[in-house]
Design a protein around this motif. Sequence first.
Motif, PDB file in Angstrom:
ATOM      1  N   PHE A  22       0.815  -1.213   0.000  1.00  0.00           N
ATOM      2  CA  PHE A  22       0.000   0.000   0.000  1.00  0.00           C
ATOM      3  C   PHE A  22       0.851   1.267   0.000  1.00  0.00           C
ATOM      4  O   PHE A  22       0.371   2.326  -0.352  1.00  0.00           O
ATOM      5  N   LEU A  23       2.082   1.177   0.425  1.00  0.00           N
ATOM      6  CA  LEU A  23       2.920   2.353   0.601  1.00  0.00           C
ATOM      7  C   LEU A  23       3.064   3.134  -0.700  1.00  0.00           C
ATOM      8  O   LEU A  23       3.483   2.612  -1.722  1.00  0.00           O
ATOM      9  N   GLY A  24       2.653   4.401  -0.665  1.00  0.00           N
ATOM     10  CA  GLY A  24       2.765   5.278  -1.826  1.00  0.00           C
ATOM     11  C   GLY A  24       1.647   5.128  -2.838  1.00  0.00           C
ATOM     12  O   GLY A  24       1.641   5.819  -3.859  1.00  0.00           O
ATOM     13  N   ARG A  25       0.678   4.254  -2.593  1.00  0.00           N
ATOM     14  CA  ARG A  25      -0.426   4.061  -3.541  1.00  0.00           C
ATOM     15  C   ARG A  25      -1.438   5.192  -3.420  1.00  0.00           C
ATOM     16  O   ARG A  25      -1.652   5.734  -2.351  1.00  0.00           O
ATOM     17  N   ARG A  26      -2.058   5.519  -4.526  1.00  0.00           N
ATOM     18  CA  ARG A  26      -3.012   6.624  -4.550  1.00  0.00           C
ATOM     19  C   ARG A  26      -4.317   6.236  -3.852  1.00  0.00           C
ATOM     20  O   ARG A  26      -4.871   5.166  -4.088  1.00  0.00           O
ATOM     21  N   LEU A  27      -4.795   7.142  -3.014  1.00  0.00           N
ATOM     22  CA  LEU A  27      -6.062   6.979  -2.318  1.00  0.00           C
ATOM     23  C   LEU A  27      -6.872   8.242  -2.558  1.00  0.00           C
ATOM     24  O   LEU A  27      -6.369   9.345  -2.344  1.00  0.00           O
ATOM     25  N   THR A  28      -8.101   8.072  -3.053  1.00  0.00           N
ATOM     26  CA  THR A  28      -8.969   9.228  -3.272  1.00  0.00           C
ATOM     27  C   THR A  28     -10.267   9.026  -2.505  1.00  0.00           C
ATOM     28  O   THR A  28     -10.764   7.902  -2.383  1.00  0.00           O
TER      29      THR A  28
ATOM     30  N   ARG B 107      -1.493   9.864  -0.936  1.00  0.00           N
ATOM     31  CA  ARG B 107      -0.752   8.608  -1.022  1.00  0.00           C
ATOM     32  C   ARG B 107      -0.845   7.856   0.303  1.00  0.00           C
ATOM     33  O   ARG B 107      -0.760   8.455   1.369  1.00  0.00           O
ATOM     34  N   CYS B 108      -0.987   6.539   0.203  1.00  0.00           N
ATOM     35  CA  CYS B 108      -1.118   5.694   1.392  1.00  0.00           C
ATOM     36  C   CYS B 108       0.214   5.584   2.127  1.00  0.00           C
ATOM     37  O   CYS B 108       1.275   5.468   1.511  1.00  0.00           O
ATOM     38  N   ASP B 109       0.123   5.598   3.446  1.00  0.00           N
ATOM     39  CA  ASP B 109       1.289   5.346   4.283  1.00  0.00           C
ATOM     40  C   ASP B 109       1.394   3.867   4.622  1.00  0.00           C
ATOM     41  O   ASP B 109       2.424   3.401   5.059  1.00  0.00           O
ATOM     42  N   GLY B 110       0.333   3.124   4.429  1.00  0.00           N
ATOM     43  CA  GLY B 110       0.345   1.691   4.677  1.00  0.00           C
ATOM     44  C   GLY B 110      -0.811   1.260   5.549  1.00  0.00           C
ATOM     45  O   GLY B 110      -1.402   2.058   6.253  1.00  0.00           O
ATOM     46  N   PRO B 111      -1.143  -0.057   5.511  1.00  0.00           N
ATOM     47  CA  PRO B 111      -2.259  -0.547   6.315  1.00  0.00           C
ATOM     48  C   PRO B 111      -1.802  -1.056   7.678  1.00  0.00           C
ATOM     49  O   PRO B 111      -0.651  -1.429   7.865  1.00  0.00           O
TER      50      PRO B 111
ATOM     51  N   VAL C 204      -9.157  -3.109   9.677  1.00  0.00           N
ATOM     52  CA  VAL C 204      -8.078  -2.693   8.782  1.00  0.00           C
ATOM     53  C   VAL C 204      -8.093  -1.177   8.749  1.00  0.00           C
ATOM     54  O   VAL C 204      -9.140  -0.561   8.539  1.00  0.00           O
ATOM     55  N   GLN C 205      -6.932  -0.587   8.961  1.00  0.00           N
ATOM     56  CA  GLN C 205      -6.813   0.865   8.972  1.00  0.00           C
ATOM     57  C   GLN C 205      -5.751   1.277   7.957  1.00  0.00           C
ATOM     58  O   GLN C 205      -4.652   0.727   7.960  1.00  0.00           O
ATOM     59  N   VAL C 206      -6.093   2.210   7.085  1.00  0.00           N
ATOM     60  CA  VAL C 206      -5.150   2.733   6.093  1.00  0.00           C
ATOM     61  C   VAL C 206      -5.004   4.222   6.335  1.00  0.00           C
ATOM     62  O   VAL C 206      -5.999   4.949   6.369  1.00  0.00           O
ATOM     63  N   LYS C 207      -3.758   4.661   6.502  1.00  0.00           N
ATOM     64  CA  LYS C 207      -3.485   6.088   6.664  1.00  0.00           C
ATOM     65  C   LYS C 207      -2.920   6.626   5.368  1.00  0.00           C
ATOM     66  O   LYS C 207      -2.173   5.947   4.672  1.00  0.00           O
ATOM     67  N   ALA C 208      -3.291   7.860   5.062  1.00  0.00           N
ATOM     68  CA  ALA C 208      -2.811   8.493   3.836  1.00  0.00           C
ATOM     69  C   ALA C 208      -2.564   9.975   4.104  1.00  0.00           C
ATOM     70  O   ALA C 208      -3.179  10.564   4.994  1.00  0.00           O
ATOM     71  N   SER C 209      -1.657  10.540   3.330  1.00  0.00           N
ATOM     72  CA  SER C 209      -1.329  11.960   3.444  1.00  0.00           C
ATOM     73  C   SER C 209      -1.437  12.606   2.078  1.00  0.00           C
ATOM     74  O   SER C 209      -1.121  11.990   1.063  1.00  0.00           O
ATOM     75  N   SER C 210      -1.873  13.861   2.067  1.00  0.00           N
ATOM     76  CA  SER C 210      -1.958  14.565   0.790  1.00  0.00           C
ATOM     77  C   SER C 210      -0.552  14.925   0.322  1.00  0.00           C
ATOM     78  O   SER C 210       0.411  14.855   1.082  1.00  0.00           O
ATOM     79  N   HIS C 211      -0.463  15.315  -0.906  1.00  0.00           N
ATOM     80  CA  HIS C 211       0.831  15.659  -1.489  1.00  0.00           C
ATOM     81  C   HIS C 211       1.453  16.869  -0.796  1.00  0.00           C
ATOM     82  O   HIS C 211       2.656  17.026  -0.780  1.00  0.00           O
TER      83      HIS C 211
END
Length: 185
Positions: free
Chosen positions: A91-97, A119-123, A136-143
């Motif tokens: 998941f690392l770096g994958r696009r999440l919208t 982009r996802c930081d990972g699950p 399951v928890q997925v964290k993501a950060s904007s560009h």
Amino acid sequence: MRNLTAGTLAEMDAPQQRHIHLLDIALDGQTISITDDFTDVVIGLKTYTATGHLLQFDHDGDADGMQINALTVTLSGVDQSMIASALQYDFLGRRLTLLRTYFDENGVIQAPFMLFDGRCDGPAIEESPDDGSCTVQVKASSHFVDFERVRSRLTNLESQQQWFPSDKGFEFVAAQPQDIQWGGA
């Protein structure tokens, strides 16, 4: 301001509102598309699988959720196929919208608009052997989440020699004029 349709703006101002979220996570050759609605949602050729109250979002943003810098997506009550997907893919770096859409009083879905793109930081997977639940928890950060953060590396001799002690490439940087014009006279 976003380019919102007249129908979406009208529903945002309505005394009673019904909105849902649409989540996409792009993986290798597959996109996970889920919604927090109680029925599957079809928009164009894409189907968002219903998760109902099992999908939650936690974000840092303004009060109306129109600007989000970091997002945590939590999916509880997860079945084994979702856990397998979470473990199978990087998941690392994958696009999440994350999109939001409103329904009018007749149940007609309005044009969705973007709330978050990052982009996802990972699950993270949590299993409870006591009650058999799984989250399951997925964290993501904007560009631009850390756009204004001062970086630790500088273009001076001292900073360069912390990483490369014998490098003298920045030795005379302090003696250079401050306003360097590149590519012109």
